[in-house]
Design an enzyme around this catalytic site. Structure first.
Site, mmCIF file in Angstrom:
data_model
loop_
_atom_site.group_PDB
_atom_site.id
_atom_site.type_symbol
_atom_site.label_atom_id
_atom_site.label_comp_id
_atom_site.label_asym_id
_atom_site.label_seq_id
_atom_site.Cartn_x
_atom_site.Cartn_y
_atom_site.Cartn_z
ATOM 1 N N GLN A 262 22.750 52.223 40.331
ATOM 2 C CA GLN A 262 23.387 51.090 40.996
ATOM 3 C C GLN A 262 22.913 50.941 42.421
ATOM 4 O OE1 GLN A 262 24.370 49.674 37.983
ATOM 5 N NE2 GLN A 262 25.627 48.624 39.485
ATOM 6 N N HIS A 265 20.024 48.509 43.427
ATOM 7 C CA HIS A 265 20.173 47.056 43.469
ATOM 8 C C HIS A 265 20.011 46.510 44.879
ATOM 9 C CE1 HIS A 265 21.361 45.581 39.501
ATOM 10 N NE2 HIS A 265 22.017 46.702 39.316
ATOM 11 N N GLU A 331 33.818 47.491 39.827
ATOM 12 C CA GLU A 331 33.090 46.590 38.931
ATOM 13 C C GLU A 331 32.701 47.347 37.654
ATOM 14 O OE1 GLU A 331 28.964 43.930 39.031
ATOM 15 O OE2 GLU A 331 29.249 45.570 40.451
ATOM 16 N N HIS A 332 32.071 48.504 37.826
ATOM 17 C CA HIS A 332 31.710 49.371 36.708
ATOM 18 C C HIS A 332 32.382 50.724 36.921
ATOM 19 C CE1 HIS A 332 28.110 46.839 37.663
ATOM 20 N NE2 HIS A 332 28.120 46.609 36.359
ATOM 21 N N ASP A 365 24.243 46.871 31.485
ATOM 22 C CA ASP A 365 23.450 45.864 32.193
ATOM 23 C C ASP A 365 22.534 45.090 31.251
ATOM 24 O OD1 ASP A 365 24.504 46.363 34.675
ATOM 25 O OD2 ASP A 365 22.914 47.738 35.297
ATOM 26 N N HIS A 424 63.133 11.064 36.216
ATOM 27 C CA HIS A 424 62.737 11.863 35.058
ATOM 28 C C HIS A 424 63.765 11.686 33.932
ATOM 29 C CE1 HIS A 424 59.952 13.678 37.829
ATOM 30 N NE2 HIS A 424 59.525 14.566 36.940
#
Length: 459
Positions: A262, A265, A331-332, A365, A424
Site C-alpha cells: 500500500q 501507491h 479502507e483495507h 485490488d 394537507h
C-alpha cells in the site's frame, strides 16, 4: 522507518479520543476548495476550451478535443500485452460474478387491502467514472468503476482520465484498452478538478452526468465536494490505507510485504500494524528494512512508512486490537490472527476485510472479485465501497384505492393539524366531499383487536 504507538497497560479511551491517538494523513480538502472553485467555474462557462487549457497547464499536453477517438481505443486494445489482457479479462469475470449478485429486485408491500407501496430500483441515467493518473496506471480502477455501473443497468457511461504527454495527449493506453475491453466508447482526456467540472456542467463534447465515482487526488476530491448536489458522488476518497490486525502467529514477511504494497501507491499512503506482540512488531520492522531496500519504488515507500499516517500500534490483546481497528475504520483491513474468520466477523468498521494469510489486499485490488473503490480517512464507519447499489435509486410507488385511503384519512388529517399544515388535511377531505370519512370497520384497530380476541376465545 516507521513509528510506534504504545497503547498497552491502560484502558483505551472511547470514540473520538481513541481515533485521535491513531495515525492519519493530513488531507485538507477545505483548503483545496479555493483552488478548484475558479477552475470549476471556468469550465462551467467556457466548456471544452477551459478543459483543454487546464490540460495544457497541468499536464503539459496540447490537443484539440477531450474525447478520445474510437480508433485510439481500438488500437490500444489491439496492442495490449496478451498477458495483461488475460489478467484484465479474469478481473472483469470475477468482478461480474460478485457484482451481479448485488442486483436488487422490485418489491411490493401490501400495507392494507387496496393499499400498496412498491420499491422500484432504477439505475442512474448517466455516470462519469474518474480513473486517476499520477505516479501509477490504474486499469483496475476502470474495471472497478465500470463493472458495477454496467451490472446496475446504467445506460450512459463516460470515463475520464488524465492525458499523458508520452501518450500523445491521450490517457495511458492501458486505460484506453481496459475501456475498450469493457465496451466503453466514451472516454475523455481530462484529469483533476476540470474533469469533475466537465462531468458536472457538461461541455460541447461531454453531456452532464448524474453521478461521479472514482478516486483521485485532493483536487478531484475538492471538486467533488464543491459540486455535490449538482451531481451525486460516491465518496471523498483520500490517500489509500491499510491496517493489519495481527498476533504473534502472523508471518512478519507477509505483514511487511502487505504494508509496503500500500505504501507504494503514494507518499501519503498509510500503513498501520496493530498487534499485541512486541516480538512481531520487531520482526516486521526488520522485514520492512530488508524488503523496502529491494522494492522498485523504495523512495516513495520509505516516505509513506515514515510519514505521520503510518505506525505500528501495540495493544494488550486481540480484543483491544479490534477496538483500535474499529476506531481507525480502515479502507483495507487484514486480519492475520488465530481464528481469523471469527475475529474478522467481529469487525464493524472497514471498507473491506481480508481474512487470513492468503487474502492480501493486493488480491482485492485486482482479482478477488470485490471492489477496490473504498471509503478512506475513517469514513468506513458510515460509508460503503462502490457497488451496484451505488448506481441505483430506490423509488417508492404508492398505490391506494378509495377504501384504503378512507382507512388512513383520519390519521392523516390529525397529523396534518398537529403540524399546522391544514392544507394537507384538506387534500384528503377533497376526495370525500369535504368531510373526513370514518375508517371502514376492517381498517379500525379496535375491530381487528376484537376479532383477534374472539378468535382466541373460540379456541
Amino acid at each position: 522507518m516507521i513509528s510506534r504507538i504504545d497503547l498497552r497497560g491502560a484502558a483505551l479511551p472511547e470514540g473520538a479520543a481513541l481515533r485521535d491517538l491513531l495515525p492519519r494523513a493530513e488531507f485538507d480538502v477545505e483548503a483545496a476548495l479555493e483552488t478548484v472553485r475558479p477552475i470549476c467555474e471556468d469550465v462551467r462557462h467556457r466548456g471544452t476550451a477551459a478543459v483543454l487549457e487546464y490540460n495544457r497547464r497541468f499536464d503539459g499536453v496540447t490537443h484539440g478535443a477531450t474525447r478520445v477517438p474510437a480508433e485510439a481505443l481500438e488500437r490500444a486494445l489491439a496492442e495490449l500485452d496478451p498477458a495483461v489482457r488475460a489478467a484484465l479479462e479474469e478481473s472483469v469475470r470475477r468482478a461480474r460474478l460478485v457484482h451481479r449478485d448485488q442486483r436488487r429486485t422490485d418489491h411490493t408491500t401490501r400495507v392494507v387491502p387496496g393499499g400498496t407501496v412498491t420499491e422500484r430500483w432504477v439505475p442512474v441515467e448517466r455516470v462519469g467514472l474518474y480513473v486517476p493518473g499520477g505516479v501509477a496506471v490504474y486499469p483496475s480502477s476502470v474495471v472497478m468503476n465500470v463493472v458495477p455501473a454496467q451490472e446496475a443497468g446504467v445506460a450512459g457511461i463516460a470515463v475520464s482520465s488524465p492525458p499523458q504527454a508520452a501518450s500523445g495527449g491521450l490517457p495511458h493506453p492501458t486505460i484506453l484498452a481496459a475501456c475498450a475491453l469493457l465496451g466503453v466508447d466514451e472516454v475523455h482526456a481530462a484529469g483533476g478538478a476540470q474533469a469533475i467540472a466537465m462531468f458536472a456542467h457538461g461541455t460541447e463534447e461531454c453531456r452532464p452526468v448524474n453521478l461521479v465515482t472514482g478516486p483521485g487526488n485532493i483536487y478531484v476530491v475538492a471538486a467533488k465536494r464543491l459540486l455535490k448536489g449538482r451531481i451525486g458522488i460516491d465518496a471523498e476518497a483520500g490517500p489509500t490505507e491499510i491496517a493489519v490486525l495481527a498476533d504473534a502467529g502472523a508471518d512478519p514477511v507477509h505483514v511487511a510485504a502487505d504494508l509496503i504494497s500500500q505504501a507504494e501507491h503514494d507518499t501519503l499512503a498509510a500503513s498501520v500494524l496493530v498487534t499485541d506482540s512486541a516480538a512481531l512488531a520487531d520482526a516486521v520492522e526488520g522485514e520492512l528494512k530488508e524488503q523496502v531496500a529491494r522494492t522498485r519504488h523504495h523512495e516513495r515507500v520509505t516516505a509513506a512508512l515514515a510519514g505521520r499516517q503510518s505506525a505500528i500500534v501495540l495493544v494488550d490483546g486481540v480484543d483491544e486490537g479490534l477496538r483500535v481497528v474499529d476506531a481507525y475504520a480502515a479502507e483495507h483491513l487484514e486480519v492475520q490472527t488465530a481464528d481469523a474468520a471469527a475475529v474478522a466477523a467481529r469487525v464493524r468498521n472497514a471498507g473491506a476485510v481480508f481474512v487470513g494469510p492468503y487474502a492480501p489486499v493486493s488480491l482485492g485490488d485486482y482479482s478477488a472479485g470485490s471492489n477496490h473503490v473504498l471509503p478512506t480517512g475513517g469514513c468506513a464507519c458510515h460509508s460503503s465501497g462502490l457497488s451496484v447499489q451505488s448506481f441505483l435509486r430506490g423509488i417508492h410507488v404508492v398505490e391506494y384505492d378509495r377504501e384504503a385511503l378512507a382507512g388512513a384519512a383520519r390519521h392523516v388529517v390529525t397529523l396534518a393539524e398537529a403540524e399546522d399544515l391544514p392544507a394537507h388535511g384538506d387534500a384528503i377531505r377533497a376526495r370525500f366531499g369535504g368531510a373526513v370519512p370514518d375508517a371502514p370497520r376492517e381498517a379500525r384497530p379496535e375491530a381487528a383487536a376484537g376479532e383477534a380476541g374472539a378468535g382466541e376465545g373460540a379456541r
